[in-house]
Design a protein around this motif. Structure first.
Motif, mmCIF file in Angstrom:
data_model
loop_
_atom_site.group_PDB
_atom_site.id
_atom_site.type_symbol
_atom_site.label_atom_id
_atom_site.label_comp_id
_atom_site.label_asym_id
_atom_site.label_seq_id
_atom_site.Cartn_x
_atom_site.Cartn_y
_atom_site.Cartn_z
ATOM 1 N N MET A 99 0.843 -1.182 0.000
ATOM 2 C CA MET A 99 0.000 0.000 0.000
ATOM 3 C C MET A 99 0.886 1.242 0.000
ATOM 4 O O MET A 99 1.968 1.228 0.561
ATOM 5 N N LYS A 100 0.375 2.308 -0.587
ATOM 6 C CA LYS A 100 1.070 3.582 -0.525
ATOM 7 C C LYS A 100 0.392 4.440 0.547
ATOM 8 O O LYS A 100 -0.829 4.603 0.550
ATOM 9 N N TYR A 101 1.191 4.945 1.471
ATOM 10 C CA TYR A 101 0.711 5.833 2.523
ATOM 11 C C TYR A 101 1.308 7.217 2.305
ATOM 12 O O TYR A 101 2.420 7.344 1.789
ATOM 13 N N THR A 102 0.576 8.239 2.706
ATOM 14 C CA THR A 102 1.079 9.606 2.672
ATOM 15 C C THR A 102 0.985 10.191 4.071
ATOM 16 O O THR A 102 0.188 9.733 4.900
ATOM 17 N N GLY A 103 1.795 11.213 4.329
ATOM 18 C CA GLY A 103 1.759 11.846 5.635
ATOM 19 C C GLY A 103 2.397 13.210 5.587
ATOM 20 O O GLY A 103 2.961 13.623 4.574
ATOM 21 N N SER A 104 2.316 13.899 6.717
ATOM 22 C CA SER A 104 2.866 15.250 6.802
ATOM 23 C C SER A 104 3.022 15.662 8.257
ATOM 24 O O SER A 104 2.476 15.034 9.162
ATOM 25 N N CYS A 105 3.739 16.760 8.420
ATOM 26 C CA CYS A 105 3.755 17.424 9.723
ATOM 27 C C CYS A 105 2.414 18.154 9.863
ATOM 28 O O CYS A 105 1.567 18.114 8.955
#
Length: 109
Positions: free
Chosen positions: A1-7
């Motif tokens: 799976m591709k996950y994305t994230g950020s501060c």
């Protein structure tokens, strides 16, 4: 799976490839205890991790033996990931920063 994230302020954005995330680590080092960080069990190598934006917005904190590079956003102060001096570019992810992952609902070990 591709996950994305950020501060929190989204100046630092990243993505990574992983099997479905169902478990996490509650680190007990003095830094993570104070941050209450829920971390990925897995370390993600450069082939599975990509910093999309914000390299210039990252700062690094090293404590004690300087083995762990705790990267954080200079604007909002959030700590999205870290790597180690032994394996630079191989990241453990703060799952509270990952989109669509309820970190407190994971099986935390």
């Amino acid at each position: 799976m591709k996950y994305t994230g950020s501060c929190h302020c989204e100046a630092v954005r990243f993505e990574f490839e992983s099997e479905e995330i169902t478990e996490a680590l509650q680190c007990n080092c003095s830094i993570c205890i104070r941050k209450n960080a829920i971390m990925s069990k897995q370390n993600y190598p450069p082939s599975h991790f990509k910093l999309i934006t914000g390299n210039e917005n990252l700062s690094t904190y090293r404590w004690g033996d300087h083995d762990v590079n705790h990267h954080f956003c200079k604007t909002c102060g959030i700590y999205p990931f870290h790597d180690t001096s032994d394996e630079p570019g191989t990241y453990r992810i703060n799952l509270g920063c990952v989109d669509n992952v309820a970190s407190h609902n994971l099986n935390i070990i």
